[in-house]
Motif scaffolding. Structure first.
Motif, PDB file in Angstrom:
ATOM      1  N   MET A 198       0.822  -1.149  -0.141  1.00  0.00           N
ATOM      2  CA  MET A 198       0.326  -0.117   0.076  1.00  0.00           C
ATOM      3  C   MET A 198       0.845   1.092  -0.231  1.00  0.00           C
ATOM      4  N   LYS A 199       0.503   2.313  -0.694  1.00  0.00           N
ATOM      5  CA  LYS A 199       1.037   3.485  -0.777  1.00  0.00           C
ATOM      6  C   LYS A 199       0.470   4.883   0.024  1.00  0.00           C
ATOM      7  N   ALA A 200       1.134   5.594   0.601  1.00  0.00           N
ATOM      8  CA  ALA A 200       0.493   6.700   1.162  1.00  0.00           C
ATOM      9  C   ALA A 200       1.087   8.060   0.843  1.00  0.00           C
ATOM     10  N   LEU A 201       0.342   8.937   0.646  1.00  0.00           N
ATOM     11  CA  LEU A 201       0.953  10.413   0.311  1.00  0.00           C
ATOM     12  C   LEU A 201       0.587  11.499   1.226  1.00  0.00           C
ATOM     13  N   ILE A 202       1.649  12.071   1.641  1.00  0.00           N
ATOM     14  CA  ILE A 202       1.414  13.355   2.707  1.00  0.00           C
ATOM     15  C   ILE A 202       1.653  14.428   1.982  1.00  0.00           C
ATOM     16  N   VAL A 203       0.817  15.599   2.080  1.00  0.00           N
ATOM     17  CA  VAL A 203       1.040  16.536   1.188  1.00  0.00           C
ATOM     18  C   VAL A 203       1.014  17.734   2.175  1.00  0.00           C
ATOM     19  N   ASP A 206      -3.051   4.618  -2.294  1.00  0.00           N
ATOM     20  CA  ASP A 206      -4.030   4.109  -1.676  1.00  0.00           C
ATOM     21  C   ASP A 206      -4.809   5.151  -0.518  1.00  0.00           C
ATOM     22  N   LEU A 207      -3.908   5.965   0.114  1.00  0.00           N
ATOM     23  CA  LEU A 207      -4.132   6.935   1.193  1.00  0.00           C
ATOM     24  C   LEU A 207      -3.396   8.157   0.945  1.00  0.00           C
ATOM     25  N   LEU A 208      -4.283   9.193   1.052  1.00  0.00           N
ATOM     26  CA  LEU A 208      -3.821  10.681   1.200  1.00  0.00           C
ATOM     27  C   LEU A 208      -4.099  11.264   2.529  1.00  0.00           C
ATOM     28  N   VAL A 209      -3.067  12.023   3.162  1.00  0.00           N
ATOM     29  CA  VAL A 209      -2.923  12.440   4.286  1.00  0.00           C
ATOM     30  C   VAL A 209      -2.550  13.918   3.991  1.00  0.00           C
ATOM     31  N   MET A 210      -3.492  14.832   4.539  1.00  0.00           N
ATOM     32  CA  MET A 210      -3.595  16.125   4.411  1.00  0.00           C
ATOM     33  C   MET A 210      -3.903  17.191   5.385  1.00  0.00           C
ATOM     34  N   LYS A 254      -8.408   5.180  -1.358  1.00  0.00           N
ATOM     35  CA  LYS A 254      -9.386   4.483  -0.491  1.00  0.00           C
ATOM     36  C   LYS A 254      -9.732   5.494   0.532  1.00  0.00           C
ATOM     37  N   ALA A 255      -8.884   6.272   0.915  1.00  0.00           N
ATOM     38  CA  ALA A 255      -9.229   6.940   1.912  1.00  0.00           C
ATOM     39  C   ALA A 255      -8.282   8.492   2.156  1.00  0.00           C
ATOM     40  N   ILE A 256      -9.044   9.519   2.498  1.00  0.00           N
ATOM     41  CA  ILE A 256      -8.453  10.812   2.844  1.00  0.00           C
ATOM     42  C   ILE A 256      -8.120  11.081   4.105  1.00  0.00           C
ATOM     43  N   MET A 257      -7.106  11.196   4.994  1.00  0.00           N
ATOM     44  CA  MET A 257      -7.096  11.564   6.313  1.00  0.00           C
ATOM     45  C   MET A 257      -6.791  13.012   6.499  1.00  0.00           C
ATOM     46  N   VAL A 258      -7.619  13.752   7.058  1.00  0.00           N
ATOM     47  CA  VAL A 258      -7.609  15.334   7.015  1.00  0.00           C
ATOM     48  C   VAL A 258      -7.244  15.617   8.560  1.00  0.00           C
ATOM     49  N   GLY A 259      -5.970  16.014   8.513  1.00  0.00           N
ATOM     50  CA  GLY A 259      -5.314  16.659   9.986  1.00  0.00           C
ATOM     51  C   GLY A 259      -5.892  18.021  10.443  1.00  0.00           C
ATOM     52  N   SER A 260      -7.300  17.968  10.261  1.00  0.00           N
ATOM     53  CA  SER A 260      -7.950  19.375  10.805  1.00  0.00           C
ATOM     54  C   SER A 260      -9.477  19.120  10.944  1.00  0.00           C
ATOM     55  N   LYS A 307     -17.431   8.011  -5.219  1.00  0.00           N
ATOM     56  CA  LYS A 307     -16.052   7.207  -5.710  1.00  0.00           C
ATOM     57  C   LYS A 307     -15.597   6.028  -4.400  1.00  0.00           C
ATOM     58  N   GLY A 308     -16.568   6.041  -3.554  1.00  0.00           N
ATOM     59  CA  GLY A 308     -16.062   5.144  -2.231  1.00  0.00           C
ATOM     60  C   GLY A 308     -14.961   5.435  -1.905  1.00  0.00           C
ATOM     61  N   ILE A 309     -14.601   6.707  -1.469  1.00  0.00           N
ATOM     62  CA  ILE A 309     -13.210   7.286  -0.925  1.00  0.00           C
ATOM     63  C   ILE A 309     -13.535   7.618   0.404  1.00  0.00           C
ATOM     64  N   GLU A 310     -13.321   7.070   1.416  1.00  0.00           N
ATOM     65  CA  GLU A 310     -13.785   7.441   2.942  1.00  0.00           C
ATOM     66  C   GLU A 310     -12.796   8.856   3.173  1.00  0.00           C
ATOM     67  N   VAL A 311     -13.718   9.733   3.845  1.00  0.00           N
ATOM     68  CA  VAL A 311     -12.998  10.880   4.254  1.00  0.00           C
ATOM     69  C   VAL A 311     -12.854  10.845   5.894  1.00  0.00           C
ATOM     70  N   CYS A 312     -11.694  11.102   6.573  1.00  0.00           N
ATOM     71  CA  CYS A 312     -11.977  11.244   8.176  1.00  0.00           C
ATOM     72  C   CYS A 312     -11.127  12.527   8.570  1.00  0.00           C
ATOM     73  N   ASN A 313     -11.776  13.384   9.555  1.00  0.00           N
ATOM     74  CA  ASN A 313     -11.260  14.318  10.034  1.00  0.00           C
ATOM     75  C   ASN A 313     -10.633  14.263  11.325  1.00  0.00           C
TER      76      ASN A 313
END
Length: 314
Positions: A1-6, A43-47, A65-71, A85-91
């Motif tokens: 699995m791959k994660a991108l932190i922006v 697979d994962l975006l962290v922003m 599959k997911a966007i993790m929001v650090g706010s 699109k079936g993408i889960e968003v968690c704040n």
């Protein structure tokens, strides 16, 4: 699995993602267009709050599959399309509440004690004159909190320690749920008339855009000061300039501006910004640092990783 932190996030996130088997890449604050170009393998975006996650980005995110929001806020993401699109968003709600609340009082004290001007006179002009900068105390003043969520409530707790009177407005906060017997809930217009200091803790929406403008400023007490550690655009900056320039208001201390990404709208670092407000001695500005403490980011990082484990069943 791959994660991108922006964006800048706690080191906890990268460390624990790698421990869970993620391959982690970083691309600091790409534009939406750039993100769309590179997002496909992840697979994962962290922003945090930049850039805007629009349909183009989501269509390009073939494996996401997911966007993790650090706010707390998620209005920078097309949530409905992400759901399609079936993408889960968690704040990460409430984790930076104390950091933002502490900054509010830093800003209030700077305005009330003339600390910027006093320091400038010493360091730039070499003048030591303790009589020129007679200030005021927060004690017995009225703190008006606009938006009574986690941050607003923490502001109220700290204001109580300063022996301030506290009034608050929040259209979604039910009086029967008010556990703060020292906080008086008012309608917005009444709060603007009574508060000595008004601090904003609301999202920017069509309803809150320019909610503090000429009418509200005209009705405020002479010398009222405004603090915005929420979102730019909630205060009408043209009106703010006018009412500080004419002496009606006592000043403003802003952690955000309506055009804080600059005229080019680029989601990047070291953006050049300008504003007529910068001409005014009683306007102080910081570059949206309310939640930028190591402590808050670590708290957010732990929430992000809890959500990652749930979403990916790890």
């Amino acid at each position: 699995m791959k994660a991108l932190i922006v964006d800048y996030v706690s080191d906890i996130i990268e460390k624990e993602l790698k421990e869970l088997g993620f391959e982690v890449d970083k691309e600091m604050l790409p534009t939406s267009e750039k993100l769309a170009e590179i997002i496909a393998p992840y697979d994962l975006l962290v922003m945090r709050v930049d850039p805007f996650i629009d349909k183009n980005v989501l269509d390009s995110a073939k494996n996401l599959k997911a966007i993790m929001v650090g706010s707390t806020g998620t209005n920078h993401i097309d949530l409905e399309y992400a759901k399609e699109k079936g993408i889960e968003v968690c704040n990460s709600p409430g984790q930076n509440a104390n950091a933002v609340a502490e900054l509010v009082f830093c800003k209030a004290l700077d305005l009330y004690r003339n600390s910027y001007q006093a320091q400038h006179e010493i360091k730039e002009d070499g003048i030591w004159n303790k009589y020129r900068w007679i200030g005021r105390e927060l004690r017995n003043k009225t703190m008006g909190i606009v938006g009574f969520g986690a941050i607003g409530r923490r502001v109220a707790e700290i204001a109580r320690v300063f022996k301030m009177d506290v009034v608050a407005y929040d259209p979604f906060y039910k009086p029967q749920n008010n556990d703060f017997d020292f906080v008086e809930l008012l309608d917005f217009d009444e709060l603007c008339k009574r508060a000595d200091i008004i601090t904003l803790h609301l999202p920017l929406t069509p309803d809150t855009k320019n909610m503090i403008s000429d009418k509200q400023m005209e009705e405020m007490k002479d010398g009222t000061v405004l603090i915005n550690a929420a979102r730019g655009g909630i205060i009408d900056e043209e009106a703010l300039y006018k009412y500080i320039k004419n002496g009606k208001l006592g000043g403003a201390n802003l952690d955000t501006l309506a055009d804080e990404l600059g005229s080019g709208g680029l989601d990047t670092q070291d953006v050049k910004v300008s504003s007529p407000l910068f001409e005014l001695d009683r306007v102080y500005v910081t570059p949206h640092i309310g939640g930028s403490t190591i402590d808050a980011q670590d708290d957010i990082g732990r929430v992000v990783m809890t959500n990652v484990k749930k979403v990916f069943n790890l």
